[in-house]
Every structure is written in structure tokens, then in C-alpha cells.
Motif scaffolding. Structure first.
Motif, PDB file in Angstrom:
ATOM      1  N   MET A   1       0.855  -1.120  -0.045  1.00  0.00           N
ATOM      2  CA  MET A   1      -0.085  -0.158   0.069  1.00  0.00           C
ATOM      3  C   MET A   1       0.830   1.231  -0.085  1.00  0.00           C
ATOM      4  SD  MET A   1      -3.090  -1.049   0.158  1.00  0.00           S
ATOM      5  CE  MET A   1      -4.167  -2.437   0.610  1.00  0.00           C
ATOM      6  N   ASP A   2       2.082   1.228  -0.484  1.00  0.00           N
ATOM      7  CA  ASP A   2       3.165   2.146  -0.228  1.00  0.00           C
ATOM      8  C   ASP A   2       3.276   2.864  -1.448  1.00  0.00           C
ATOM      9  OD1 ASP A   2       4.440   0.046  -1.293  1.00  0.00           O
ATOM     10  OD2 ASP A   2       6.336   0.485  -0.682  1.00  0.00           O
ATOM     11  N   LEU A   3       2.505   2.750  -2.596  1.00  0.00           N
ATOM     12  CA  LEU A   3       2.631   3.499  -3.816  1.00  0.00           C
ATOM     13  C   LEU A   3       1.367   3.910  -4.450  1.00  0.00           C
ATOM     14  CD1 LEU A   3       5.321   1.043  -5.734  1.00  0.00           C
ATOM     15  CD2 LEU A   3       5.738   3.187  -4.588  1.00  0.00           C
ATOM     16  N   GLU A   4       1.307   4.920  -5.241  1.00  0.00           N
ATOM     17  CA  GLU A   4       0.110   5.345  -5.866  1.00  0.00           C
ATOM     18  C   GLU A   4      -0.178   4.531  -7.220  1.00  0.00           C
ATOM     19  OE1 GLU A   4      -0.395   9.115  -8.131  1.00  0.00           O
ATOM     20  OE2 GLU A   4       0.998   9.840  -6.586  1.00  0.00           O
ATOM     21  N   LEU A   5      -1.235   4.877  -7.960  1.00  0.00           N
ATOM     22  CA  LEU A   5      -1.813   3.959  -8.859  1.00  0.00           C
ATOM     23  C   LEU A   5      -0.741   3.160  -9.772  1.00  0.00           C
ATOM     24  CD1 LEU A   5      -4.024   2.403 -10.266  1.00  0.00           C
ATOM     25  CD2 LEU A   5      -4.488   4.503 -11.454  1.00  0.00           C
ATOM     26  N   LEU A   6      -0.225   4.191 -10.659  1.00  0.00           N
ATOM     27  CA  LEU A   6       0.717   3.904 -11.802  1.00  0.00           C
ATOM     28  C   LEU A   6       1.945   3.124 -11.347  1.00  0.00           C
ATOM     29  CD1 LEU A   6       0.159   6.813 -14.079  1.00  0.00           C
ATOM     30  CD2 LEU A   6      -0.990   4.557 -14.278  1.00  0.00           C
ATOM     31  N   PRO A   7       2.602   3.741 -10.419  1.00  0.00           N
ATOM     32  CA  PRO A   7       3.857   2.683  -9.833  1.00  0.00           C
ATOM     33  C   PRO A   7       3.381   1.603  -9.218  1.00  0.00           C
ATOM     34  CG  PRO A   7       3.874   4.743  -8.631  1.00  0.00           C
ATOM     35  CD  PRO A   7       2.953   5.022  -9.717  1.00  0.00           C
ATOM     36  N   TRP A   8       2.294   1.572  -8.403  1.00  0.00           N
ATOM     37  CA  TRP A   8       1.568   0.295  -7.908  1.00  0.00           C
ATOM     38  C   TRP A   8       1.388  -0.780  -8.951  1.00  0.00           C
ATOM     39  CZ3 TRP A   8      -3.334  -1.472  -8.480  1.00  0.00           C
ATOM     40  CH2 TRP A   8      -3.904  -2.660  -7.488  1.00  0.00           C
ATOM     41  N   LEU A   9       0.617  -0.368  -9.930  1.00  0.00           N
ATOM     42  CA  LEU A   9       0.588  -1.466 -10.915  1.00  0.00           C
ATOM     43  C   LEU A   9       1.869  -2.016 -11.442  1.00  0.00           C
ATOM     44  CD1 LEU A   9      -2.041   0.355 -13.216  1.00  0.00           C
ATOM     45  CD2 LEU A   9      -2.368  -1.494 -11.939  1.00  0.00           C
ATOM     46  N   ASN A  10       2.793  -1.474 -11.682  1.00  0.00           N
ATOM     47  CA  ASN A  10       4.104  -1.758 -12.309  1.00  0.00           C
ATOM     48  C   ASN A  10       4.865  -2.575 -11.185  1.00  0.00           C
ATOM     49  OD1 ASN A  10       3.868  -0.863 -15.030  1.00  0.00           O
ATOM     50  ND2 ASN A  10       4.365   1.191 -14.411  1.00  0.00           N
ATOM     51  N   THR A  11       4.726  -2.115 -10.119  1.00  0.00           N
ATOM     52  CA  THR A  11       5.734  -2.725  -8.936  1.00  0.00           C
ATOM     53  C   THR A  11       5.112  -3.927  -8.467  1.00  0.00           C
ATOM     54  OG1 THR A  11       6.392  -0.589  -8.675  1.00  0.00           O
ATOM     55  CG2 THR A  11       7.165  -2.512  -6.951  1.00  0.00           C
ATOM     56  N   TYR A  12       3.851  -3.932  -8.320  1.00  0.00           N
ATOM     57  CA  TYR A  12       3.297  -5.124  -7.459  1.00  0.00           C
ATOM     58  C   TYR A  12       2.479  -5.770  -8.410  1.00  0.00           C
ATOM     59  CZ  TYR A  12       5.313  -2.459  -3.688  1.00  0.00           C
ATOM     60  OH  TYR A  12       5.739  -1.774  -2.672  1.00  0.00           O
ATOM     61  N   THR A  13       1.361  -5.327  -9.005  1.00  0.00           N
ATOM     62  CA  THR A  13       0.268  -5.783  -9.661  1.00  0.00           C
ATOM     63  C   THR A  13       0.361  -6.688 -10.581  1.00  0.00           C
ATOM     64  OG1 THR A  13      -1.033  -4.159  -8.664  1.00  0.00           O
ATOM     65  CG2 THR A  13      -2.031  -5.709 -10.142  1.00  0.00           C
ATOM     66  N   PHE A  14       1.233  -5.877 -11.728  1.00  0.00           N
ATOM     67  CA  PHE A  14       1.309  -6.642 -12.957  1.00  0.00           C
ATOM     68  C   PHE A  14       2.140  -7.846 -12.772  1.00  0.00           C
ATOM     69  CE2 PHE A  14       0.856  -2.705 -15.759  1.00  0.00           C
ATOM     70  CZ  PHE A  14      -0.612  -2.763 -15.499  1.00  0.00           C
ATOM     71  N   PRO A  15       3.263  -8.059 -11.933  1.00  0.00           N
ATOM     72  CA  PRO A  15       4.176  -9.239 -11.678  1.00  0.00           C
ATOM     73  C   PRO A  15       3.023 -10.425 -11.041  1.00  0.00           C
ATOM     74  CG  PRO A  15       5.410  -7.273 -10.926  1.00  0.00           C
ATOM     75  CD  PRO A  15       4.000  -6.787 -11.271  1.00  0.00           C
ATOM     76  N   GLU A  16       2.232  -9.835 -10.070  1.00  0.00           N
ATOM     77  CA  GLU A  16       1.109 -10.977  -9.752  1.00  0.00           C
ATOM     78  C   GLU A  16       0.428 -11.425 -10.923  1.00  0.00           C
ATOM     79  OE1 GLU A  16       1.407 -12.502  -6.846  1.00  0.00           O
ATOM     80  OE2 GLU A  16      -0.472 -13.518  -7.077  1.00  0.00           O
ATOM     81  N   GLU A  17      -0.197 -10.674 -11.584  1.00  0.00           N
ATOM     82  CA  GLU A  17      -1.099 -11.087 -12.560  1.00  0.00           C
ATOM     83  C   GLU A  17      -0.489 -11.948 -13.491  1.00  0.00           C
ATOM     84  OE1 GLU A  17      -3.835  -8.318 -14.338  1.00  0.00           O
ATOM     85  OE2 GLU A  17      -4.539  -7.571 -12.347  1.00  0.00           O
ATOM     86  N   GLN A  18       0.924 -11.776 -13.910  1.00  0.00           N
ATOM     87  CA  GLN A  18       1.534 -12.827 -14.814  1.00  0.00           C
ATOM     88  C   GLN A  18       1.549 -13.973 -14.370  1.00  0.00           C
ATOM     89  OE1 GLN A  18       5.431 -11.684 -16.563  1.00  0.00           O
ATOM     90  NE2 GLN A  18       5.066  -9.640 -15.832  1.00  0.00           N
ATOM     91  N   LYS A  19       1.411 -14.217 -13.086  1.00  0.00           N
ATOM     92  CA  LYS A  19       1.579 -15.714 -12.692  1.00  0.00           C
ATOM     93  C   LYS A  19       0.375 -16.628 -13.061  1.00  0.00           C
ATOM     94  CE  LYS A  19       3.942 -14.388  -8.250  1.00  0.00           C
ATOM     95  NZ  LYS A  19       3.556 -14.089  -6.810  1.00  0.00           N
ATOM     96  N   PHE A  20      -0.878 -16.141 -13.648  1.00  0.00           N
ATOM     97  CA  PHE A  20      -2.119 -16.653 -13.902  1.00  0.00           C
ATOM     98  C   PHE A  20      -1.839 -17.316 -15.059  1.00  0.00           C
ATOM     99  CE2 PHE A  20      -4.853 -16.026 -10.308  1.00  0.00           C
ATOM    100  CZ  PHE A  20      -3.948 -15.300  -9.652  1.00  0.00           C
ATOM    101  N   ALA A  21      -0.558 -17.279 -15.791  1.00  0.00           N
ATOM    102  CA  ALA A  21      -0.451 -18.119 -17.178  1.00  0.00           C
ATOM    103  C   ALA A  21      -0.456 -19.703 -16.646  1.00  0.00           C
ATOM    104  CB  ALA A  21       0.860 -17.770 -17.610  1.00  0.00           C
ATOM    105  N   ASP A  22      -0.091 -19.634 -15.168  1.00  0.00           N
ATOM    106  CA  ASP A  22       0.181 -21.053 -14.654  1.00  0.00           C
ATOM    107  C   ASP A  22      -1.115 -21.559 -14.044  1.00  0.00           C
ATOM    108  OD1 ASP A  22       0.347 -23.387 -13.080  1.00  0.00           O
ATOM    109  OD2 ASP A  22       2.068 -22.842 -11.850  1.00  0.00           O
ATOM    110  N   CYS A  23      -1.982 -22.533 -14.521  1.00  0.00           N
ATOM    111  CA  CYS A  23      -3.551 -22.756 -13.915  1.00  0.00           C
ATOM    112  C   CYS A  23      -3.567 -23.393 -13.016  1.00  0.00           C
ATOM    113  CB  CYS A  23      -4.016 -23.979 -15.190  1.00  0.00           C
ATOM    114  SG  CYS A  23      -4.959 -23.074 -16.526  1.00  0.00           S
ATOM    115  N   ALA A  24      -2.304 -24.299 -12.458  1.00  0.00           N
ATOM    116  CA  ALA A  24      -2.347 -24.627 -10.859  1.00  0.00           C
ATOM    117  C   ALA A  24      -2.114 -23.654  -9.898  1.00  0.00           C
ATOM    118  CB  ALA A  24      -1.076 -25.631 -10.952  1.00  0.00           C
ATOM    119  N   TYR A  25      -1.441 -22.627 -10.670  1.00  0.00           N
ATOM    120  CA  TYR A  25      -1.378 -21.225  -9.490  1.00  0.00           C
ATOM    121  C   TYR A  25      -2.674 -20.734  -9.403  1.00  0.00           C
ATOM    122  CZ  TYR A  25       0.217 -17.084  -7.244  1.00  0.00           C
ATOM    123  OH  TYR A  25       0.271 -15.974  -6.378  1.00  0.00           O
TER     124      TYR A  25
END
Ligand code: GUN
Ligand code: FE
Length: 427
Positions: free
Chosen positions: A78-102
């Protein structure tokens, strides 16, 4: 016909609660409310009555903006505002959903918690990944929860591992529509596809144009983000200099009320954008917990309501830190009071019944007749044991107020969606 007896509380209009002390609600075999009664009417004398004693019976909640793949990040970062928050935390997490087991691990827990929190209907962002998005849809169907699920489209300003093409959006959306229709369970609330361009900075004109054609071809609803953050709005202005406002950048592609449309946040919507939302009846999804956490701003909810722009509530995890719609009701009330103070009392703050209405009948309207106990409405309901919050002498209005401010999921004893009582989903 089934009949339930309890302390019934709901909001047919935003102005006030309708309250039936130890009243009755009759539900047809199709799962629709037949009527609410203070006394059992003659035609129901022989019906079997399920009596919930002194518990509360309220409509199920509607969460109109939530990111399922951000579930593992909820309450973190919760330490960043929207645009850096997306790049730093959110996009890396969403990439993991290429893996169906995850994806299955996270989505099972997400769906379980929707059930737990009494969120009977939701409008959900998944990711760009077809298989994982289908899986999420099937898990919602298994749970009996009603939802719109969106395969996210993004083809610019995003990491290479989280990028799809317009062709993939078309193929993935058509597949989602077909497979969800085939696996839907008779009598349960529908789980359906919704067009989900992430936001203007993530989608080229070519992709937005593709979405507009899909919306028209299949008459699909649309969900996206709008005017959330000052830097985001400036960026959209530089990316789309010809659009009169951020909202017009969606409108010109047929993605702003040409079919039913949800726009999350709208913290800075005014002027021509507000006028367009009003004309197009675009629904604002107010996400006050997220707007606090990402330091985004305070949406002008009273202005929307005064202008007849429809408003719903959203948790927006993991911008939002909690999947409870109750908490969002509380934050909507409290943020509206900060705004009242910040504008020196210029705009009236929200009332309890208004905020409850946004989370039930107003949000529910995106799914049809949902979110109220008026005749013909789908019976989406929560049976709440608030006995530990109750004191002698409290009215039912006192009790619903205490429940909003102090209650949580542990108090929900039964959950109904579309007339069916929902068992706890497997994690
Ligand atoms: N704008 C674009 N993507 C997102 C997201 O994932 N969360 C929020 N809050 N805003 C967004
Ligand atoms: Fe969001």
C-alpha cells in the motif's frame, strides 16, 4: 413456494429502509420473491415456514469491481500510488496466472471468500489468460454465485508477459461466452462474460475498436477504469489528445453506455465527462477503500446521485484491502463525510440507507431484478445473527446500523443466491 421468517430489512429506495419485524418473505420455486408480509396471508397458510427467529434477513451484497488475481496481494503493498503500484506489485502478480495450477489455488480461495462475505453477485476482472479465466468462471458456477467475469485486454504500456492481442481478446471472449453457457447450472444465478479493456493506457485504439465491435455484435456489457488518479488522467490526455475527456476515449469506440457499462472510481469526473455518463447511463463503481489506499481521491458520489448517474460499490482488491462489501459501505459513508468537511459542507454526506442501497439494489440492478425483496426480485439474501451486537431496546434500524459498522462475515449464518441456499464452496 418457500416462506422464510425473520427480521427483514431492505432498501426499495435509497431514502429509507423497509423493515418488517418478524416478517415473512415468500419465494417462488423459480427463486423469485413473491412478496413480503407482516402477517402470513391466507394463500400461504399451508406453506412450510423456515423461521430464523430473531435474526436479520437482508439482501445479498453486490461487488461491482473486483480483481480476482490480486487476491494474494490483498492487504499488502500500500506504499505507492496507482501507476507505480501497478508496475511494481500488480502486473508481476497477474503474470503468474499463465500457470493454471497457481490460478486454481488463488481462485478457489477468492471464490470461497466471496461466499463467506455474502457477496452473491460480482463483476470481476480476471487476467489476459484464457484457461485461468474459464476456470474462475467455472468455480463461480460451482459455488452458485452470480457474476460477470472478464478476460482482461491489454496491449500497450504493460510487461511483455502480460500482453495479449485483439485477436486473442476476440477468441478468448467468444470461448468464455460459449463455455460458461454450456456449464451453467439450471436454476442458479448466471455467470457471464463481460468485456474488460483494462483502461485506456493499456489498450491501443485498435484494441478499443475491437472491443466496441464485440460489444455491438454480442450485446455484451463493458467494465473498465475511469478518472481514478491525477497522473493517470494526465497520461490519458497525452495518449489520446483528441478525446474531449477520458470518458470520451471509451465512448468513441462504443464502450461507454452503448451497452451496459461499469466504470470504476471516477474520482475526478466532472463537466463534459459527467454529462456523458448521465446521458449514457454509465454506472459509476465507487471504491472508497481502494481510493484511500492508493491515495487516489474522493469520488463525487453526491454529485453523481444528484445528476441521476447510477452508482454501485466495489471492493477493488487489491487496491482495496478487504473483500467485505460491509466495509466498503462503511468507508463510503466515512469518505463522504471527509468530503463534506473538505468542501465546507457544500455537498450532503451519504446516509446509511443510501450507502446500503448502493451495495444492494443499485449494484444489483446490473444483474437484473436483484438486491431488493420487492416482488419479482431474485431472492439473494443473507441471514445474520447479530445477537452479540444487540442490546435490549434497540430498534431494527439500530441493529442494521450496528451490523454495518461492527459486523462481519462470521455473523452470516445462511446465504441465498437466486433462491438457492449456497453451501460452503470447497477450497
Ligand atoms: N487501473 C488499471 N488497472 C487497475 C487495477 O488493477 N486496479 C486499480 N485500482 N486501478 C487500475
Ligand atoms: Fe480496479
Amino acid at each position: 413456494m418457500k416462506v422464510y421468517r425473520a427480521n427483514i430489512i431492505f432498501t426499495p429506495s435509497a431514502e429509507r429502509f423497509e423493515v418488517l419485524e418478524r416478517g415473512y418473505v415468500a419465494v417462488t420455486d423459480d427463486g423469485l420473491v413473491e412478496g413480503t408480509y407482516q402477517q402470513l396471508p391466507p394463500h400461504l397458510q399451508s406453506a412450510s415456514v423456515t423461521d430464523y427467529g430473531d435474526m436479520l434477513l437482508i439482501p445479498g451484497f453486490a461487488d461491482l469491481h473486483v480483481h480476482a488475481p490480486q487476491y494474494r496481494n490483498m492487504g499488502l503493498a500500500m506504499d505507492l500510488e496507482l501507476l507505480p503500484w501497478l508496475n511494481t506489485y500488480t502486473f508481476p502478480e497477474e503474470q503468474k496466472f499463465a500457470d493454471c495450477a497457481y490460478a486454481e489455488k488463488i481462485y478457489r480461495r477468492f471464490v470461497h471468500e466471496l461466499w463467506m462475505q455474502g457477496t452473491m453477485r460480482s463483476a470481476i476482472f480476471a487476467t489476459i489468460h484464457q484457461e485461468a479465466t474459464l476456470l474462475l468462471g467455472r468455480l463461480l458456477q460451482e459455488a452458485g454465485l452470480g457474476a460477470y467475469v472478464g478476460l482482461v485486454g491489454m496491449n500497450r504500456n504493460c510487461p511483455d508477459g502480460l500482453r495479449n492481442s485483439s485477436d486473442e481478446v476476440v477468441a478468448g471472449t467468444e470461448r468464455l461466452m460459449q463455455e460458461l453457457a454450456a456449464s451453467g447450472r439450471e436454476g442458479y444465478a448466471p455467470v457471464q462474460a463481460i468485456l474488460t479493456p483494462r483502461f485506456v493506457p493499456s489498450c491501443t485504439e485498435e484494441m478499443l475498436d475491437t472491443y466496441g465491435r464485440l460489444a455491438q455484435q454480442y450485446h455484451l456489457p463493458v467494465q473498465s477504469h475511469l478518472s481514478e488518479n491525477v497522473r493517470e488522467i494526465a497520461w490519458v490526455k497525452s495518449l489520446e489528445p483528441d478525446a474531449e475527456t477520458y470518458g470520451h476515449a471509451y465512448y468513441r469506440y462504443g464502450l461507454f453506455g452503448q451497452t451496459p457499462t461499469l466504470m470504476a472510481h471516477c474520482c475526478y469526473t466532472d463537466g463534459a465527462e459527467l454529462e456523458l455518463m448521465k446521458k449514457q447511463q454509465v454506472m459509476v463503481v465507487h471504491c472508497p477503500t481502494s481510493n484511500c489506499n492508493l491515495a487516489s481521491g474522493m469520488a463525487p458520489v453526491r454529485t453523481f446521485l444528484d445528476n441521476g448517474v447510477p452508482v454501485a460499490l466495489g471492493t477493488d482488491i487489491s487496491g482495496g484491502n478487504h473483500l467485505s462489501v460491509l466495509r466498503v459501505i462503511q468507508y463510503a459513508l466515512q469518505v463522504s463525510k471527509l468530503q463534506y468537511a473538505a468542501t465546507k459542507g457544500n455537498k450532503a454526506f451519504l446516509t446509511l440507507s443510501e450507502a446500503f442501497y448502493l451495495a444492494t439494489k443499485s449494484g444489483g440492478s446490473f444483474f437484473g431484478k436483484v438486491g431488493s425483496f420487492e416482488p419479482g426480485y431474485a431472492f439473494d439474501a443473507l441471514v445474520v445473527d447479530d445477537s452479540y451486537l444487540n442490546f435490549a431496546g434497540y430498534s431494527l434500524l439500530n441493529r442494521i446500523e450496528r451490523y454495518v459498522y461492527l459486523g462481519d462475515d462470521r455473523d452470516i449464518k445462511h446465504r441465498f443466491c437466486n433462491g438457492k441456499e449456497l453451501a460452503e464452496p470447497k477450497m
